[in-house]
Design a protein around this motif. Structure first.
Motif, PDB file in Angstrom:
ATOM      1  N   GLU A   1      -8.333  40.452 -23.152  1.00 46.90           N
ATOM      2  CA  GLU A   1      -9.205  41.104 -22.279  1.00 46.90           C
ATOM      3  C   GLU A   1     -10.411  41.716 -22.984  1.00 46.90           C
ATOM      4  O   GLU A   1     -11.503  41.740 -22.249  1.00 46.90           O
ATOM      5  CB  GLU A   1      -8.496  42.237 -21.488  1.00 46.90           C
ATOM      6  CG  GLU A   1      -7.345  41.873 -20.650  1.00 46.90           C
ATOM      7  CD  GLU A   1      -6.238  42.741 -20.118  1.00 46.90           C
ATOM      8  OE1 GLU A   1      -5.942  42.639 -19.196  1.00 46.90           O
ATOM      9  OE2 GLU A   1      -6.086  43.652 -20.752  1.00 46.90           O
ATOM     10  N   ILE A   2     -10.141  42.318 -24.117  1.00 46.18           N
ATOM     11  CA  ILE A   2     -11.423  42.562 -24.753  1.00 46.18           C
ATOM     12  C   ILE A   2     -12.388  41.655 -25.252  1.00 46.18           C
ATOM     13  O   ILE A   2     -13.652  41.838 -24.745  1.00 46.18           O
ATOM     14  CB  ILE A   2     -10.833  43.497 -26.156  1.00 46.18           C
ATOM     15  CG1 ILE A   2     -10.063  44.563 -25.781  1.00 46.18           C
ATOM     16  CG2 ILE A   2     -12.216  43.719 -27.101  1.00 46.18           C
ATOM     17  CD1 ILE A   2      -9.169  45.213 -27.004  1.00 46.18           C
ATOM     18  N   ASP A   3     -11.999  40.549 -25.493  1.00 44.33           N
ATOM     19  CA  ASP A   3     -12.750  39.559 -26.031  1.00 44.33           C
ATOM     20  C   ASP A   3     -13.548  38.928 -24.617  1.00 44.33           C
ATOM     21  O   ASP A   3     -14.678  38.665 -24.573  1.00 44.33           O
ATOM     22  CB  ASP A   3     -12.220  38.120 -26.653  1.00 44.33           C
ATOM     23  CG  ASP A   3     -11.926  38.623 -28.099  1.00 44.33           C
ATOM     24  OD1 ASP A   3     -12.239  39.261 -28.579  1.00 44.33           O
ATOM     25  OD2 ASP A   3     -10.729  37.856 -28.297  1.00 44.33           O
ATOM     26  N   GLY A   4     -12.901  38.908 -23.594  1.00 47.42           N
ATOM     27  CA  GLY A   4     -13.486  38.396 -22.221  1.00 47.42           C
ATOM     28  C   GLY A   4     -14.599  39.739 -21.848  1.00 47.42           C
ATOM     29  O   GLY A   4     -15.845  39.108 -21.291  1.00 47.42           O
ATOM     30  N   ALA A   5     -14.396  40.745 -21.915  1.00 45.89           N
ATOM     31  CA  ALA A   5     -15.427  41.965 -21.731  1.00 45.89           C
ATOM     32  C   ALA A   5     -16.499  41.780 -22.576  1.00 45.89           C
ATOM     33  O   ALA A   5     -17.704  42.043 -22.283  1.00 45.89           O
ATOM     34  CB  ALA A   5     -14.761  43.265 -21.658  1.00 45.89           C
ATOM     35  N   LEU A   6     -16.250  41.540 -24.080  1.00 43.36           N
ATOM     36  CA  LEU A   6     -17.306  41.478 -24.855  1.00 43.36           C
ATOM     37  C   LEU A   6     -18.428  40.262 -24.573  1.00 43.36           C
ATOM     38  O   LEU A   6     -19.245  40.698 -25.126  1.00 43.36           O
ATOM     39  CB  LEU A   6     -16.646  41.145 -26.245  1.00 43.36           C
ATOM     40  CG  LEU A   6     -16.075  42.567 -26.931  1.00 43.36           C
ATOM     41  CD1 LEU A   6     -15.582  42.201 -28.235  1.00 43.36           C
ATOM     42  CD2 LEU A   6     -16.933  43.573 -27.041  1.00 43.36           C
ATOM     43  N   ALA A   7     -17.855  39.540 -23.922  1.00 43.84           N
ATOM     44  CA  ALA A   7     -18.975  38.379 -23.617  1.00 43.84           C
ATOM     45  C   ALA A   7     -20.136  38.817 -23.101  1.00 43.84           C
ATOM     46  O   ALA A   7     -21.143  38.209 -22.809  1.00 43.84           O
ATOM     47  CB  ALA A   7     -18.134  37.220 -22.967  1.00 43.84           C
ATOM     48  N   HIS A   8     -19.940  40.035 -22.277  1.00 41.11           N
ATOM     49  CA  HIS A   8     -21.076  40.572 -21.413  1.00 41.11           C
ATOM     50  C   HIS A   8     -21.895  41.539 -22.141  1.00 41.11           C
ATOM     51  O   HIS A   8     -22.904  41.977 -21.475  1.00 41.11           O
ATOM     52  CB  HIS A   8     -20.458  41.437 -20.090  1.00 41.11           C
ATOM     53  CG  HIS A   8     -19.715  40.355 -19.293  1.00 41.11           C
ATOM     54  ND1 HIS A   8     -20.196  39.639 -18.535  1.00 41.11           N
ATOM     55  CD2 HIS A   8     -18.464  40.181 -19.042  1.00 41.11           C
ATOM     56  CE1 HIS A   8     -19.600  38.705 -17.662  1.00 41.11           C
ATOM     57  NE2 HIS A   8     -18.018  39.134 -18.129  1.00 41.11           N
ATOM     58  N   HIS A   9     -21.578  41.908 -23.498  1.00 33.53           N
ATOM     59  CA  HIS A   9     -22.250  42.906 -24.318  1.00 33.53           C
ATOM     60  C   HIS A   9     -23.217  42.355 -25.323  1.00 33.53           C
ATOM     61  O   HIS A   9     -22.952  41.286 -26.039  1.00 33.53           O
ATOM     62  CB  HIS A   9     -21.334  43.509 -24.966  1.00 33.53           C
ATOM     63  CG  HIS A   9     -20.864  44.633 -24.004  1.00 33.53           C
ATOM     64  ND1 HIS A   9     -21.278  46.010 -23.774  1.00 33.53           N
ATOM     65  CD2 HIS A   9     -19.560  44.483 -23.354  1.00 33.53           C
ATOM     66  CE1 HIS A   9     -20.436  46.530 -22.944  1.00 33.53           C
ATOM     67  NE2 HIS A   9     -19.249  45.756 -22.464  1.00 33.53           N
ATOM     68  N   PRO A  10     -24.315  42.722 -25.233  1.00 35.23           N
ATOM     69  CA  PRO A  10     -25.385  42.273 -26.109  1.00 35.23           C
ATOM     70  C   PRO A  10     -25.028  42.865 -27.713  1.00 35.23           C
ATOM     71  O   PRO A  10     -24.357  43.890 -27.644  1.00 35.23           O
ATOM     72  CB  PRO A  10     -26.867  42.440 -25.874  1.00 35.23           C
ATOM     73  CG  PRO A  10     -26.541  43.609 -25.046  1.00 35.23           C
ATOM     74  CD  PRO A  10     -25.180  43.778 -24.461  1.00 35.23           C
ATOM     75  N   ARG A  11     -25.730  42.186 -28.644  1.00 37.94           N
ATOM     76  CA  ARG A  11     -25.429  42.771 -30.027  1.00 37.94           C
ATOM     77  C   ARG A  11     -26.304  44.255 -29.944  1.00 37.94           C
ATOM     78  O   ARG A  11     -27.329  44.296 -29.373  1.00 37.94           O
ATOM     79  CB  ARG A  11     -25.935  42.049 -30.922  1.00 37.94           C
ATOM     80  CG  ARG A  11     -25.005  40.750 -31.234  1.00 37.94           C
ATOM     81  CD  ARG A  11     -25.656  39.832 -32.654  1.00 37.94           C
ATOM     82  NE  ARG A  11     -24.664  39.049 -33.027  1.00 37.94           N
ATOM     83  CZ  ARG A  11     -24.395  37.805 -32.127  1.00 37.94           C
ATOM     84  NH1 ARG A  11     -25.155  37.557 -31.168  1.00 37.94           N
ATOM     85  NH2 ARG A  11     -23.528  36.957 -32.532  1.00 37.94           N
ATOM     86  N   ILE A  12     -25.750  45.114 -30.738  1.00 36.57           N
ATOM     87  CA  ILE A  12     -26.499  46.516 -30.795  1.00 36.57           C
ATOM     88  C   ILE A  12     -27.624  46.215 -31.290  1.00 36.57           C
ATOM     89  O   ILE A  12     -28.191  45.459 -32.254  1.00 36.57           O
ATOM     90  CB  ILE A  12     -25.616  47.309 -31.593  1.00 36.57           C
ATOM     91  CG1 ILE A  12     -26.069  48.650 -31.287  1.00 36.57           C
ATOM     92  CG2 ILE A  12     -25.739  47.303 -32.943  1.00 36.57           C
ATOM     93  CD1 ILE A  12     -25.717  49.377 -29.917  1.00 36.57           C
ATOM     94  N   GLY A  13     -28.867  46.667 -30.748  1.00 37.77           N
ATOM     95  CA  GLY A  13     -30.337  46.649 -31.032  1.00 37.77           C
ATOM     96  C   GLY A  13     -30.939  45.431 -30.651  1.00 37.77           C
ATOM     97  O   GLY A  13     -32.052  45.202 -30.740  1.00 37.77           O
ATOM     98  N   GLU A  14     -30.164  44.483 -29.765  1.00 40.62           N
ATOM     99  CA  GLU A  14     -30.791  43.442 -29.224  1.00 40.62           C
ATOM    100  C   GLU A  14     -31.141  43.778 -27.687  1.00 40.62           C
ATOM    101  O   GLU A  14     -29.871  44.399 -26.978  1.00 40.62           O
ATOM    102  CB  GLU A  14     -29.771  42.303 -29.406  1.00 40.62           C
ATOM    103  CG  GLU A  14     -30.014  41.659 -30.850  1.00 40.62           C
ATOM    104  CD  GLU A  14     -29.252  40.448 -30.989  1.00 40.62           C
ATOM    105  OE1 GLU A  14     -28.521  39.973 -29.968  1.00 40.62           O
ATOM    106  OE2 GLU A  14     -28.905  39.791 -32.126  1.00 40.62           O
ATOM    107  N   ARG A  15     -31.840  43.542 -26.859  1.00 44.73           N
ATOM    108  CA  ARG A  15     -31.951  43.712 -25.900  1.00 44.73           C
ATOM    109  C   ARG A  15     -31.420  42.643 -24.954  1.00 44.73           C
ATOM    110  O   ARG A  15     -31.378  41.504 -24.990  1.00 44.73           O
ATOM    111  CB  ARG A  15     -33.556  43.522 -25.323  1.00 44.73           C
ATOM    112  CG  ARG A  15     -34.039  43.735 -23.852  1.00 44.73           C
ATOM    113  CD  ARG A  15     -35.623  43.642 -23.703  1.00 44.73           C
ATOM    114  NE  ARG A  15     -36.079  43.733 -22.404  1.00 44.73           N
ATOM    115  CZ  ARG A  15     -36.094  44.763 -21.767  1.00 44.73           C
ATOM    116  NH1 ARG A  15     -35.466  45.988 -22.045  1.00 44.73           N
ATOM    117  NH2 ARG A  15     -36.430  44.944 -20.539  1.00 44.73           N
ATOM    118  N   ALA A  16     -30.535  43.474 -23.821  1.00 46.58           N
ATOM    119  CA  ALA A  16     -29.893  42.432 -23.041  1.00 46.58           C
ATOM    120  C   ALA A  16     -30.619  41.638 -22.153  1.00 46.58           C
ATOM    121  O   ALA A  16     -31.654  42.397 -21.576  1.00 46.58           O
ATOM    122  CB  ALA A  16     -28.929  43.454 -22.211  1.00 46.58           C
TER     123      ALA A  16
END
Length: 164
Positions: free
Chosen positions: A58-73
């Motif tokens: 579940e965590i890995d699935g949710a992380l697919a929607h998060h950009p790297r910190i410092g990068e613009r989504a």
């Protein structure tokens, strides 16, 4: 959205409001089914409980929607919009950008996933320090930290989405 509207909206409408908070279908479904909530506090407490525990998948699935910190989504999705807002206060000097990029790469290489941290209310320096500290974790130590950060993000987003 007002809590009364959330409580009386269709399951699909309620799920659509929750999904940008964190795209974990079990969490979204649990909250939708548990409606109506007597207060925003009751909703938040239930949402926090429903997030314990999230599985690694579940965590890995949710992380697919998060950009790297410092990068613009990128994109126009609600998740991208929320992420851009959460990271809007970060310092963007070339030096900080380079340090965060290097840390993100090290983290990705070590853990095989995006470094996730609740950026809202944190400075770039705090985030970089946390990134460096978390690089010392083992995968077993890091997974609950990721889950905790994901919960913090989800609850902040939920609080912003539902008015009392």
């Amino acid at each position: 959205m007002k809590l009364t509207q959330f409580n009386t909206s269709s399951p699909a409408e309620a799920a659509a409001l929750l999904r940008p908070c964190v795209d974990i279908p079990r969490w979204v479904d649990d909250i939708v089914v548990a409606r109506p909530f007597a207060s925003q506090t009751a909703l938040i407490e239930y949402a926090e409980t429903a997030a314990e525990p999230w599985t690694e998948a579940e965590i890995d699935g949710a992380l697919a929607h998060h950009p790297r910190i410092g990068e613009r989504a990128e994109g126009s999705s609600k998740e991208s919009e929320l992420s851009r807002g959460e990271q809007s206060g970060l310092e963007s000097s070339d030096e900080m950008t380079e340090q965060l990029a290097a840390g993100n790469l090290d983290y990705d290489q070590k853990f095989g996933r995006v470094f996730l941290i609740r950026a809202a209310g944190r400075s770039s320096e705090e985030i970089l320090a946390s990134l460096r500290e978390r690089l010392s974790h083992t995968p077993d130590q890091e997974l609950p930290v990721i889950a905790g950060q994901l919960r913090e993000i989800a609850i902040l987003r939920l609080k912003g989405a539902i008015d009392a």
